[in-house]
Design an enzyme around this catalytic site. Structure first.
Site, PDB file in Angstrom:
ATOM      1  N   LYS A 258       0.840  -1.128   0.054  1.00 21.93           N
ATOM      2  CA  LYS A 258       0.169   0.026   0.100  1.00 21.93           C
ATOM      3  C   LYS A 258       0.706   1.280  -0.120  1.00 21.93           C
ATOM      4  CE  LYS A 258      -4.080  -1.743  -0.150  1.00 21.93           C
ATOM      5  NZ  LYS A 258      -5.114  -1.613   0.834  1.00 21.93           N
ATOM      6  N   ARG A 293      -4.162 -10.102   3.561  1.00 20.95           N
ATOM      7  CA  ARG A 293      -4.370 -10.408   2.041  1.00 20.95           C
ATOM      8  C   ARG A 293      -3.091  -9.758   1.566  1.00 20.95           C
ATOM      9  NH1 ARG A 293      -6.405  -7.322  -2.041  1.00 20.95           N
ATOM     10  NH2 ARG A 293      -7.431  -8.558  -3.720  1.00 20.95           N
TER      11      ARG A 293
END
Length: 334
Positions: A258, A293
């Site tokens: 991210k 995830r």
């Protein structure tokens, strides 16, 4: 030794009498839909397989069904506990993808993958039509970034059709927080109390899921890191993840590669964020996350094995077995 918030020690489940884990530990990965997914305490690793060529990470992207199956089996061999198939990108700035496109990308992929492995299969979709197809072919989880609203962000209210399809299939659902459509979600997101607001939203969605017939132990909460949040919002959510774990629902997080990692380490592309991804996965696990995830499965599984052991959840790295014989459905594994 104390356990993490919301976790059970491994020996409480598989070996209540103490001593080394017994043979039952080797069977933890089995996933009958009638039973809860997580009862062991191990932090589960969900391996990402993207079917949309525009997915932000640039890795784990499969352009054909055969490539998707091969990628999925490779991730399971690396230590993934389950696979998440993504037929549409939800990266910041992404445009909407219709159900017809998702269905075309999936085809019979779920059925073919199910013929090759007993590991749980998740499909990332907000469309009831896609979910129905995936579940009919043997998927176990619907990962809905709109949290059963169907529409993007504030435009979405509640999609009873999606909830009913999941409930009727006896499947799990992951409910994620996303305040606006991907195309606009990062335009100056604001919260008065990000943890409180996200928690309240997810609890409301979880209640609606239960009312629709989805059992509580099959409902997962995902705070939606990077979806309509600034770096500070993401940081607060991560450091207070126990606020979600303490609800009694299982918690899933997506922190892999991210943007917040680049905010710390400096400008670096998604493929150069491994170390940051591992750090975030370990922190999330210690703060109560039940599942992460990720793109980088092998490294994450190994890092979490250490974190789980230190946190008092003895574990091991083992892959779900892969079927090597043709399935009765007529599909062959690579």
């Amino acid at each position: 030794m104390p356990t993490r918030p919301g976790k059970k020690r491994d020996e409480e489940i598989h070996n209540p009498g103490g001593g080394p884990p017994g043979p039952a530990a080797a069977e933890w990965w089995r996933f009958p839909r009638a039973e809860p997914l997580l009862k062991r305490g191990k932090t589960l690793v969900m391996g990402i397989v993207n079917l949309d060529p525009l997915s932000f990470s640039g890795v784990n992207t499969a352009s054909t069904p055969d490539a998707a199956i091969a990628q999925s089996l490779a991730l399971l061999a690396e230590g993934a506990d389950l696979i998440d198939l993504g037929p549409a990108s939800s990266r910041p700035g992404a445009e909407e993808t219709g159900a017809e496109v998702e269905i075309a990308r999936l085809g019979d992929l779920v059925a073919r993958l199910r013929a090759c492995t007993a590991a749980p299969i998740s499909v990332d979709t907000r469309h009831p039509e896609t979910a129905e197809l995936a579940l009919s072919q043997g998927a176990d989880i619907i990962n809905d970034i709109t949290a059963l609203r169907g529409g993007w962000g504030r435009c979405g209210r509640h999609n009873p059709v999606m909830a009913r399809i999941i409930a009727n299939a006896g499947a799990h659902v992951i409910l994620m927080h996303m305040p606006a459509a991907p195309a606009e979600m990062q335009r100056s997101p604001e919260y008065g109390d990000v943890v409180g607001e996200v928690r309240e939203f997810l609890l409301d969605r979880a209640e609606l899921a239960e009312r629709a017939g989805i059992p509580r132990d099959k409902v997962w909460l995902d705070p939606g890191f990077g979806f309509g949040k600034t770096f500070q919002h993401n940081r607060e959510l991560l450091l207070q993840l126990t606020a979600f774990a303490d609800t009694g629902y299982q918690v899933a997080v997506g922190l892999s590669r991210k943007r917040m990692i680049a905010d710390i380490l400096g400008a670096c592309p998604p493929e150069d964020r491994l170390e940051g991804s591992l750090a975030l996965a370990v922190i999330a696990s210690l703060m109560g996350a039940d599942m992460v995830r990720v793109h980088d499965v092998r490294a994450t599984a190994r890092a979490l094995a250490v974190a789980d052991a230190i946190a008092g959840v003895p574990t091991f790295i083992a892959s779900p077995p892969v079927k090597q014989t043709p399935s009765p459905r007529g599909f062959n594994c690579p």
